[in-house]
Scaffold this motif. Sequence first.
Motif, short mmCIF file in Angstrom:
data_model
loop_
_atom_site.label_atom_id
_atom_site.label_comp_id
_atom_site.label_asym_id
_atom_site.label_seq_id
_atom_site.Cartn_x
_atom_site.Cartn_y
_atom_site.Cartn_z
N UNK A 1 9.17 2.14 0.47
CA UNK A 1 7.76 2.40 0.79
C UNK A 1 6.82 1.91 -0.30
N UNK A 2 7.25 0.95 -1.10
CA UNK A 2 6.44 0.48 -2.22
C UNK A 2 5.15 -0.18 -1.78
N UNK A 3 5.08 -0.67 -0.55
CA UNK A 3 3.85 -1.29 -0.07
C UNK A 3 2.75 -0.26 0.19
N UNK A 4 3.11 1.01 0.32
CA UNK A 4 2.13 2.07 0.54
C UNK A 4 1.59 2.67 -0.77
N UNK A 5 2.15 2.25 -1.89
CA UNK A 5 1.75 2.82 -3.18
C UNK A 5 0.28 2.61 -3.51
N UNK A 6 -0.31 1.43 -3.27
CA UNK A 6 -1.75 1.28 -3.56
C UNK A 6 -2.62 2.22 -2.72
N UNK A 7 -2.23 2.50 -1.50
CA UNK A 7 -3.00 3.42 -0.67
C UNK A 7 -2.93 4.85 -1.19
N UNK A 8 -1.80 5.20 -1.80
CA UNK A 8 -1.65 6.54 -2.35
C UNK A 8 -2.57 6.74 -3.56
N UNK A 9 -2.83 5.66 -4.30
CA UNK A 9 -3.62 5.75 -5.52
C UNK A 9 -5.13 5.69 -5.27
N UNK A 10 -5.54 5.32 -4.07
CA UNK A 10 -6.97 5.25 -3.77
C UNK A 10 -7.60 6.65 -3.76
#
Length: 68
Positions: free
Chosen positions: A56-65
């Motif tokens: 799920x590494x592609x979802x990491x930037x969304x988690x940090x927003x």
Amino acid sequence: MPRTVLLGALLGSGIMVGAIFSHLFVLGIEVQGDGGTLFALANITLLSCLALIFLNRDKLPNLLKLKI
């Protein structure tokens, strides 16, 4: 729940790193005659969490927003 997989995996990996370090430096591998079962389970859980983070590494930037 698919929306919380990454968050749960990040939290779980942090907890398991703490558990493994406490086994290595404080408790010992074998605790109360369990034959190292708790240590092995902590390692398996950490590997599972790391696999989920990798998948799920592609979802990491969304988690940090930040959502204001």
